[in-house]
Write a protein that holds these residues in place. Structure first.
Motif, PDB file in Angstrom:
ATOM      1  N   VAL A  61       0.850  -1.197   0.000  1.00 28.89           N
ATOM      2  CA  VAL A  61       0.000   0.000   0.000  1.00 28.89           C
ATOM      3  C   VAL A  61       0.883   1.245   0.000  1.00 28.89           C
ATOM      4  N   GLN A  62       0.619   2.111  -0.940  1.00 26.01           N
ATOM      5  CA  GLN A  62       1.326   3.379  -1.042  1.00 26.01           C
ATOM      6  C   GLN A  62       0.340   4.499  -0.753  1.00 26.01           C
ATOM      7  N   VAL A  63       0.722   5.426   0.119  1.00 32.75           N
ATOM      8  CA  VAL A  63      -0.155   6.544   0.479  1.00 32.75           C
ATOM      9  C   VAL A  63       0.475   7.842  -0.008  1.00 32.75           C
ATOM     10  N   VAL A  64      -0.307   8.636  -0.717  1.00 31.35           N
ATOM     11  CA  VAL A  64       0.142   9.928  -1.223  1.00 31.35           C
ATOM     12  C   VAL A  64      -0.775  11.015  -0.676  1.00 31.35           C
ATOM     13  N   GLY A  65      -0.204  12.049  -0.071  1.00 33.62           N
ATOM     14  CA  GLY A  65      -1.010  13.186   0.385  1.00 33.62           C
ATOM     15  C   GLY A  65      -1.542  13.082   1.795  1.00 33.62           C
ATOM     16  N   LEU A  66      -0.905  12.276   2.637  1.00 38.20           N
ATOM     17  CA  LEU A  66      -1.398  12.107   4.002  1.00 38.20           C
ATOM     18  C   LEU A  66      -1.411  13.440   4.763  1.00 38.20           C
ATOM     19  N   GLU A  67      -0.552  14.359   4.331  1.00 41.75           N
ATOM     20  CA  GLU A  67      -0.490  15.667   4.988  1.00 41.75           C
ATOM     21  C   GLU A  67      -1.746  16.500   4.747  1.00 41.75           C
ATOM     22  N   ASN A  68      -2.625  16.056   3.839  1.00 45.43           N
ATOM     23  CA  ASN A  68      -3.858  16.800   3.555  1.00 45.43           C
ATOM     24  C   ASN A  68      -4.945  16.585   4.607  1.00 45.43           C
ATOM     25  N   ARG A  69      -4.723  15.647   5.518  1.00 45.33           N
ATOM     26  CA  ARG A  69      -5.732  15.422   6.559  1.00 45.33           C
ATOM     27  C   ARG A  69      -5.786  16.606   7.520  1.00 45.33           C
ATOM     28  N   PRO A  70      -6.972  17.159   7.769  1.00 46.89           N
ATOM     29  CA  PRO A  70      -7.078  18.238   8.756  1.00 46.89           C
ATOM     30  C   PRO A  70      -7.053  17.681  10.173  1.00 46.89           C
ATOM     31  N   VAL A 183     -10.610  10.506  -0.949  1.00 42.79           N
ATOM     32  CA  VAL A 183      -9.536   9.528  -1.131  1.00 42.79           C
ATOM     33  C   VAL A 183      -9.808   8.772  -2.427  1.00 42.79           C
ATOM     34  N   VAL A 184      -8.843   8.804  -3.325  1.00 35.37           N
ATOM     35  CA  VAL A 184      -8.949   8.043  -4.569  1.00 35.37           C
ATOM     36  C   VAL A 184      -8.129   6.767  -4.408  1.00 35.37           C
ATOM     37  N   VAL A 185      -8.794   5.623  -4.516  1.00 41.45           N
ATOM     38  CA  VAL A 185      -8.151   4.317  -4.356  1.00 41.45           C
ATOM     39  C   VAL A 185      -7.890   3.724  -5.737  1.00 41.45           C
ATOM     40  N   LYS A 186      -6.639   3.426  -6.010  1.00 42.87           N
ATOM     41  CA  LYS A 186      -6.265   2.833  -7.284  1.00 42.87           C
ATOM     42  C   LYS A 186      -5.535   1.504  -7.052  1.00 42.87           C
ATOM     43  N   GLY A 187      -5.920   0.486  -7.791  1.00 47.26           N
ATOM     44  CA  GLY A 187      -5.254  -0.808  -7.720  1.00 47.26           C
ATOM     45  C   GLY A 187      -5.985  -1.863  -6.929  1.00 47.26           C
ATOM     46  N   ALA A 188      -6.949  -1.469  -6.097  1.00 45.12           N
ATOM     47  CA  ALA A 188      -7.662  -2.452  -5.281  1.00 45.12           C
ATOM     48  C   ALA A 188      -8.505  -3.384  -6.131  1.00 45.12           C
ATOM     49  N   ALA A 189      -9.090  -2.855  -7.210  1.00 47.66           N
ATOM     50  CA  ALA A 189      -9.913  -3.688  -8.088  1.00 47.66           C
ATOM     51  C   ALA A 189      -9.076  -4.747  -8.797  1.00 47.66           C
ATOM     52  N   ASP A 190      -7.786  -4.477  -8.988  1.00 54.62           N
ATOM     53  CA  ASP A 190      -6.911  -5.484  -9.597  1.00 54.62           C
ATOM     54  C   ASP A 190      -6.614  -6.617  -8.618  1.00 54.62           C
ATOM     55  N   VAL A 191      -6.590  -6.286  -7.327  1.00 60.54           N
ATOM     56  CA  VAL A 191      -6.322  -7.302  -6.306  1.00 60.54           C
ATOM     57  C   VAL A 191      -7.529  -8.215  -6.126  1.00 60.54           C
ATOM     58  N   TRP A 201      -5.138 -13.322  -7.467  1.00 56.34           N
ATOM     59  CA  TRP A 201      -5.043 -14.579  -8.224  1.00 56.34           C
ATOM     60  C   TRP A 201      -4.142 -14.361  -9.454  1.00 56.34           C
ATOM     61  N   GLY A 202      -3.046 -15.083  -9.498  1.00 59.82           N
ATOM     62  CA  GLY A 202      -2.120 -14.947 -10.616  1.00 59.82           C
ATOM     63  C   GLY A 202      -1.147 -13.795 -10.490  1.00 59.82           C
ATOM     64  N   ARG A 203      -1.102 -13.175  -9.334  1.00 55.17           N
ATOM     65  CA  ARG A 203      -0.175 -12.076  -9.076  1.00 55.17           C
ATOM     66  C   ARG A 203       0.577 -12.360  -7.778  1.00 55.17           C
ATOM     67  N   TRP A 204       1.893 -12.266  -7.815  1.00 55.71           N
ATOM     68  CA  TRP A 204       2.649 -12.469  -6.574  1.00 55.71           C
ATOM     69  C   TRP A 204       2.581 -11.224  -5.696  1.00 55.71           C
ATOM     70  N   THR A 205       2.674 -10.047  -6.315  1.00 51.85           N
ATOM     71  CA  THR A 205       2.532  -8.792  -5.574  1.00 51.85           C
ATOM     72  C   THR A 205       1.658  -7.833  -6.367  1.00 51.85           C
ATOM     73  N   SER A 206       0.991  -6.959  -5.639  1.00 52.70           N
ATOM     74  CA  SER A 206       0.213  -5.873  -6.233  1.00 52.70           C
ATOM     75  C   SER A 206       0.362  -4.653  -5.340  1.00 52.70           C
ATOM     76  N   THR A 207       0.128  -3.487  -5.912  1.00 52.39           N
ATOM     77  CA  THR A 207       0.217  -2.248  -5.137  1.00 52.39           C
ATOM     78  C   THR A 207      -1.099  -1.490  -5.214  1.00 52.39           C
ATOM     79  N   ILE A 208      -1.596  -1.098  -4.067  1.00 52.51           N
ATOM     80  CA  ILE A 208      -2.765  -0.222  -3.974  1.00 52.51           C
ATOM     81  C   ILE A 208      -2.248   1.164  -3.594  1.00 52.51           C
ATOM     82  N   THR A 209      -2.666   2.167  -4.342  1.00 53.78           N
ATOM     83  CA  THR A 209      -2.268   3.538  -4.036  1.00 53.78           C
ATOM     84  C   THR A 209      -3.468   4.317  -3.519  1.00 53.78           C
ATOM     85  N   LEU A 210      -3.270   4.974  -2.390  1.00 49.99           N
ATOM     86  CA  LEU A 210      -4.303   5.809  -1.777  1.00 49.99           C
ATOM     87  C   LEU A 210      -3.896   7.266  -1.964  1.00 49.99           C
ATOM     88  N   HIS A 211      -4.658   7.992  -2.756  1.00 46.74           N
ATOM     89  CA  HIS A 211      -4.407   9.418  -2.979  1.00 46.74           C
ATOM     90  C   HIS A 211      -5.324  10.209  -2.035  1.00 46.74           C
TER      91      HIS A 211
END
Length: 242
Positions: A61-70, A183-191, A201-211
């Motif tokens: 899981v990769q998180v981008v923009g965590l500093e945007n939380r109030p 929050v825009v979630v990218k990659g979860a649907a691939d997992v 299924w059929g993937r050893w690793t995958s990455t989910i990015t949270l914007h």
């Protein structure tokens, strides 16, 4: 090729272990909430549950923009295309509680743990009941709690298109005077796409990015101009779906 072949038995084994791990963490949550009133401890149980799930299935899981939380209480709104949206966000976006469809609360042990943890039960077909739940949660937001809701209402088939928004999360934010954090979630649907039951299924690793995008202040809106509030949030999220 070797890792792809190994991913099949790994995903099957992890799928078998998932309910055992979930039941164990659910029992921990029930015991912790019955014996103690310690939110940081409860959060650690959530982090342990979700991060182990990501690890079991080889999901990073990769998180981008965590500093945007109030500071203080607010509401995350996110695009929803997979159960792994939930796992990734709960593992890496700090302390908050989801709104979950009320049917999940009927699951023995897990449903009890959800109630004890303060998850919001959302009866999607009963509008008045949903708004009653939101109304009761307003005091929790004012006390600094954070929630996460899907304005799309349910899981989508993929994360390529942003579905129309429901009114509920925006009315909730306006009435609670709480900012919305998209929050825009990218990659979860691939997992784990909707309708599939064995993740990665059929993937050893995958990455989910949270914007995590800049917060939108609800104080500038009333329930009468709630559509403008929705549009302001949507404009922030839409560039990720072009």
């Amino acid at each position: 090729m070797i890792l792809k072949l190994l991913s099949y038995p790994r995903s099957i084994l992890a799928t078998i272990l998932l309910p055992i791990h979930t039941a164990f963490c659910s029992l921990l949550m029930i015991i912790a909430t019955l014996l103690l009133n310690n939110r940081p401890l409860e959060d650690q149980i959530v982090y342990y549950w979700t991060r182990v799930i990501c690890w079991m299935f080889g999901v990073k899981v990769q998180v981008v923009g965590l500093e945007n939380r109030p500071k203080g209480g607010f509401i995350y709104v996110f695009n929803h295309s997979s159960f792994f949206d939930i796992f990734a966000m709960a593992a890496y976006l700090g302390s908050f509680r989801f709104g979950a469809k009320i049917e999940l609360f009927k699951i023995p042990v897990f449903g009890w743990a959800m109630r004890r943890a303060g998850i919001l039960p959302i009866a999607r077909e009963k509008r008045e009941e949903v708004f009653r739940v939101y109304k009761e949660a307003e005091t929790r937001i004012k006390a600094g709690e954070r929630f996460a809701l899907s304005p799309e209402g349910t899981r989508q088939d993929n994360d390529k298109v942003l579905a129309p928004f429901k009114a509920g999360p925006f009315v909730f934010a306006i009435n609670a005077h709480a900012p919305l954090v998209p929050v825009v979630v990218k990659g979860a649907a691939d997992v784990m796409p909707k309708g599939h039951f064995v993740p990665n299924w059929g993937r050893w690793t995958s990455t989910i990015t949270l914007h995590v995008l800049p917060a939108v202040d609800s104080e500038s809106f009333t329930t009468a101009d709630r559509p403008k509030f929705q549009e302001a949030v949507r404009r922030l999220m839409e560039p990720y779906f072009l």
